[in-house]
Motif scaffolding. Structure first.
Motif, short mmCIF file in Angstrom:
data_model
loop_
_atom_site.label_atom_id
_atom_site.label_comp_id
_atom_site.label_asym_id
_atom_site.label_seq_id
_atom_site.Cartn_x
_atom_site.Cartn_y
_atom_site.Cartn_z
N ILE A 83 -6.04 4.95 -2.29
CA ILE A 83 -6.21 3.89 -2.40
C ILE A 83 -7.49 3.14 -1.91
O ILE A 83 -8.20 2.72 -2.46
CB ILE A 83 -4.81 3.16 -1.90
N PHE A 128 -7.70 -5.29 -3.93
CA PHE A 128 -6.47 -4.20 -3.95
C PHE A 128 -5.37 -4.74 -5.11
O PHE A 128 -4.94 -4.15 -5.83
CB PHE A 128 -5.93 -4.20 -2.56
N PHE A 184 0.82 -1.20 0.12
CA PHE A 184 -0.03 -0.12 0.08
C PHE A 184 0.91 1.31 -0.27
O PHE A 184 0.54 2.09 -0.68
CB PHE A 184 -0.90 0.13 1.11
#
Length: 417
Positions: A217, A278, A99
């Protein structure tokens, strides 16, 4: 992260009924042949093998295009015998690095950050000659790991459970640790690299790192079960205990922990479904432009003696399975471990989460480790691993950190059921 911890014990009583469901989400165009169904029976049997090998509880999600399989086995709590469920929140440890690296690469694409610039251009108070931003993200900086300083015994782990560590303090501890090599010389995993990377993110954007990653995100992808706990010790949603086999033979629960000590390097809470969402978005270019995604996938060997086994990019790695390369990351904090691996195009995906860590000697066969990687081979390649050769090769490539015993503790022995 690689942490020394005590001997293993035999896992708690046999588990509950398998919880598994195969979901077919949406249709297939008439002109396209439907993909073969996910091997639901083999996946269910694979989770059962992880449980039978001694893991208190395990859950997983596997995807192939629009097909989704979810399953769980064993106990979320061995005392109450509360069942493990596939939708639980889980501490994902070092998968947090992906991330953070993705967010920094977005800044690269915006012209606000330069990968090959000295990281001291952004953090002059920590500058080290020759170390670039890229070297932080691919673990070739030679900077030591603060873990080796802070966590030298079980007593340290208990003591730090409720302590708040500012990122600056953690970074300085890591910078004071013994160096692992010259800048750019070789890969050497260090959580300090990503604490510094998180500080760069804050310096460049002027926002807290968690806020910036959420804004860029987590919120756009609708990852509603993914968050940064900051200094809170509690996982807010349904979750399992997080066990470590302790010196006295008990399974000690570390699911409540102040994660500030893992800031930037491993503090995220998520679910298997959110992680699959993701990584699919990342690998399909929905989060990064092609140039930045190519930088992320530019790797260095994780073990120079076996350059074809695994390579580490910028917060993302590949490992070779019998069906080819898969991309992703694994993560571990005390009691919770997660592995999230995906085909290069993000179509075939597997995320598995377990609630016991630090249970075996490094470098030696262990039934839990074998079963875990056999499940991943089955999930990603569609057929069971040639037991246990392919699984052990995958495990050796990424060197799972939950296999490290505590110095001075009795040598652990592989546990059965």
């Amino acid at each position: 992260m690689q942490l020394p911890l005590p001997r293993t014990i035999r896992a708690a009583a046999c588990g509950t009924a398998l919880l598994a469901v195969l979901v077919m989400a949406g249709g297939t165009p008439a002109s396209a042949a439907p993909p073969p169904p996910l091997p639901a029976e083999a996946l269910a049997a694979g989770l059962q093998q992880v449980r039978d090998a001694g893991m208190p509880g395990v859950f997983a999600e596997v995807r192939d295009g629009k097909q989704v399989w979810r399953g769980a086995r064993g106990y979320a709590d061995v005392t109450t015998r509360r069942a493990m469920l596939p939708g639980f929140q889980h501490r994902i440890g070092s998968i947090s690095k992906t991330f953070l690296a993705t967010t920094l690469l977005q800044l690269v694409g915006e012209g606000r950050l330069t990968l090959d610039a000295p990281f001291g251009d952004y953090l002059p108070e920590y500058a080290i000659d020759g170390v670039t931003v890229r070297m932080l993200l691919n673990h070739t900086s030679g900077i030591g790991d603060y873990d080796s300083v802070l966590f030298q015994s079980g007593e340290d782990i208990e003591r730090i459970r409720s302590v708040t560590y500012p990122p600056d303090e953690v970074a300085r501890i890591g910078l004071g640790a013994p160096r692992t090599g010259a800048p750019g010389e070789s890969y050497a995993y260090s959580n300090t690299n990503f604490v510094l990377a998180g500080l760069i993110l804050e310096r460049v954007t002027g926002r807290p790192a968690a806020e910036e990653m959420t804004r860029r995100i987590i919120r756009p992808l609708g990852l509603y079960q993914t968050y940064f706990p900051a200094t809170s010790t509690t996982i807010v949603g349904p979750h399992s205990a997080g066990y470590i086999p302790w010196y006295d033979g008990e399974l000690r629960d570390f699911s409540e922990y102040n994660m500030s000590v893992f800031w930037g390097a491993g503090d995220v809470v998520s679910t298997s479904a959110d992680l699959d969402t993701f990584f699919r978005a990342l690998l399909r270019g929905k989060l990064l432009e092609p140039a930045e995604l190519a930088e992320m996938r530019t790797t260095v060997p994780m073990d120079p003696a076996f350059p074809d086994a695994a390579g580490y990019g910028l917060g993302l790695y590949w490992v070779t399975l019998p069906c080819g390369q898969v991309w992703g990351h694994d993560g571990l904090v005390f009691g919770h471990s997660t592995i999230s691996w995906h085909s290069p195009d993000g179509r075939r995906q597997a995320t598995i989460a377990e609630n016991m860590t630090h249970y075996a000697l490094p470098g030696q066969p262990n039934p839990i480790t074998d079963a875990t990687f056999e499940f991943l081979v089955t999930a990603l390649c569609g057929t069971p691993a040639p037991a246990p050769t392919a699984a052990r090769a995958a495990a050796a490539a990424v060197r799972p950190p939950w296999l490290t015993p505590v110095p001075g503790a009795p040598a652990p022995t592989p546990s059965g059921r």
